[in-house]
Design an enzyme around this catalytic site. Structure first.
Site, PDB file in Angstrom:
ATOM      1  N   SER A 192       2.095   6.307 -10.287  1.00 22.00           N
ATOM      2  CA  SER A 192       0.803   5.628  -9.946  1.00 22.00           C
ATOM      3  C   SER A 192      -0.170   6.024 -10.981  1.00 22.00           C
ATOM      4  O   SER A 192      -0.135   5.675 -11.938  1.00 22.00           O
ATOM      5  CB  SER A 192       0.352   6.415  -8.640  1.00 22.00           C
ATOM      6  OG  SER A 192      -0.351   5.900  -8.112  1.00 22.00           O
ATOM      7  N   ASP A 350       2.826  -3.156  -2.489  1.00 21.61           N
ATOM      8  CA  ASP A 350       1.866  -2.180  -3.195  1.00 21.61           C
ATOM      9  C   ASP A 350       1.112  -3.024  -3.968  1.00 21.61           C
ATOM     10  O   ASP A 350       1.086  -4.086  -4.516  1.00 21.61           O
ATOM     11  CB  ASP A 350       2.996  -1.379  -4.163  1.00 21.61           C
ATOM     12  CG  ASP A 350       2.174  -0.229  -5.030  1.00 21.61           C
ATOM     13  OD1 ASP A 350       0.828  -0.134  -4.834  1.00 21.61           O
ATOM     14  OD2 ASP A 350       2.939   0.288  -5.991  1.00 21.61           O
ATOM     15  N   HIS A 380       4.102   1.910  -2.031  1.00 22.85           N
ATOM     16  CA  HIS A 380       3.668   2.607  -2.924  1.00 22.85           C
ATOM     17  C   HIS A 380       3.752   4.028  -2.445  1.00 22.85           C
ATOM     18  O   HIS A 380       3.798   4.522  -1.292  1.00 22.85           O
ATOM     19  CB  HIS A 380       2.096   2.248  -2.868  1.00 22.85           C
ATOM     20  CG  HIS A 380       1.542   3.317  -4.237  1.00 22.85           C
ATOM     21  ND1 HIS A 380       1.555   2.820  -5.437  1.00 22.85           N
ATOM     22  CD2 HIS A 380       0.969   4.542  -4.287  1.00 22.85           C
ATOM     23  CE1 HIS A 380       0.838   3.594  -6.364  1.00 22.85           C
ATOM     24  NE2 HIS A 380       0.489   4.516  -5.575  1.00 22.85           N
TER      25      HIS A 380
END
Length: 410
Positions: A192, A350, A380
């Site tokens: 991320s 996501d 995610h």
């Protein structure tokens, strides 16, 4: 009274069911486990909003509860030697094989940046500690897990600079020798926001004329790569998906740059681009860089460009979001061509999916060797859910595939 009591219980049950339920597609793996996990995150988010409105504590301060509740004390065991150190003034946790024999073959190394939207997270969270130990034992590698400073106390480019300083320090021959690391087998990686830092560091490092030791690989796990268009198909498709709804990702971006709430509102409307970033929109044109199967029925419209006004977000954050150290997708092809081989993981459900897909397209067009692993049932943050009570099978599969790639390519 019995009927009234039954009605109250029924109403309470209905309200609870309504609150717990999230509109999660049936294709998502272990759907109901994700729904229940997301209920915790949404409750905490609501409490954080309420706290901020009352002036008790800012939103991210409350959300840091996730970091604390997952916290562990990294300690050595019979297989892994753990030490907490400072690399060029930045806190790191170093994991290495307990066997410290200088006569053995030189080791691989992975420099890892945790996720959390540049605002949350820590190397000292259970899932990151567990992942680092697996990398050490399965790769016979040294892992440097970076505790970079967080927003809102510290805004961009502090997080990038912390990450870059750690990598530059570690890639000194004297430091590599200290940890028995092969200079030709070092990778950067992250998930991320950590994937953002890993990508940005890889780009900046290969442009540094004084840097002698270069990276062999970069492994980016559902990375966030651009701040110019927050209305890509994946942002639209997954705007209400756990664990990262669009509102939260926009909040992360705005907090990364400034505490001025006007930027958050501008980014929510996707009306935050200044004339100086207009020339860079070509690098995030998803109609050009997104495979057709992921565009679905969405039609591309370039984000509007607005002039800086005294009532709008300050020009400094607008300059920052056009900076490739914040948005690695914005560099020209000439910068991409010399990058190390890459592993990019993306998930269907996501908001950041299309960032990763566009980067894969651009890297391959520039001649970079890329392995792209897409999870059609993924969401995610999935890779971090490896511990009870949020233990997802897909997380273990992602971890195995990620480590296997490192085994073959580092």
């Amino acid at each position: 009274m019995r009927f009234e009591g039954f009605a109250v219980v029924l109403l309470a049950g209905a309200l609870t069911s309504y609150y717990v339920y999230s509109p999660v597609p049936s294709e998502v793996e272990e759907k109901w486990k994700l729904v229940l996990t997301d209920c915790f995150f949404r409750t905490l988010s609501h409490l954080a909003d309420f706290s901020e409105v009352l002036g008790l504590k800012d939103y991210m301060g409350v959300m840091m509860f996730i970091t604390f509740v997952e916290g562990v004390v990294p300690v050595s065991d019979e297989r892994v030697l753990v030490s907490e150190e400072q690399f060029d003034g930045v806190e790191v946790v170093v994991y290495q094989p307990a066997q410290q024999d200088a006569s053995v073959e030189l080791r691989r190394a992975v420099i890892y940046f945790h996720g959390g939207g540049w605002c949350l997270g820590s190397t000292r969270m259970g899932p990151y500690d567990q992942l680092a130990r697996k990398l050490v034992t399965e790769l016979n590698a040294v892992v440097v897990s970076v505790e970079y400073r967080l927003a809102p106390a510290h805004h961009f480019p502090v997080q990038f600079e912390d990450a870059y300083h750690v990598v530059k320090h570690f890639l000194q021959n004297s430091v590599l020798s200290q940890y028995y690391v092969d200079p030709g087998r070092v990778a950067v990686s992250g998930d991320s926001a950590g994937g953002n830092l890993a990508a940005a560091v890889a780009q900046q490092l290969q442009q540094d004329p004084d840097q002698k030791v270069q990276l062999k690989a970069q492994a980016l796990l559902y990375p966030v790569l651009q701040a110019l268009d927050l209305n890509t198909p994946s942002y639209q498709q997954n705007q209400h998906m756990p664990i990262l709804p669009r509102t939260l990702m926009v909040r992360f971006w705005s907090e990364y740059f400034t505490s001025d709430k006007r930027l958050f509102h501008a980014m929510m409307a996707n009306a935050h681009n200044s004339p100086e970033s207009a020339t860079l929109l070509k690098f995030v044109n998803w109609s050009a860089f997104l495979p057709e199967s992921f565009r679905q029925a969405y039609n591309y419209t370039a984000p509007p460009v607005v002039e800086n006004e005294s009532s709008g977000p300050s020009s400094s954050p607008q300059r920052s979001m056009a900076d490739p150290r914040a948005s690695p997708l914005l560099v020209p092809d000439s910068v991409l061509r010399s990058l190390p081989k890459a592993y990019v993981l993306t998930c269907e459900y996501d908001v950041l999916r299309d960032d990763g897909l566009m980067y894969v397209t651009r890297l391959r067009s520039a001649g970079v060797e890329v392995t792209h692993q897409h999870y059609p049932g993924g969401f995610h943050g999935a890779l971090m859910f490896t511990m009870w009570p949020s233990d997802f099978e897909i997380a273990h599969r992602m971890t195995e595939n990620y480590i296997r790639w490192l085994q073959l390519n580092l």
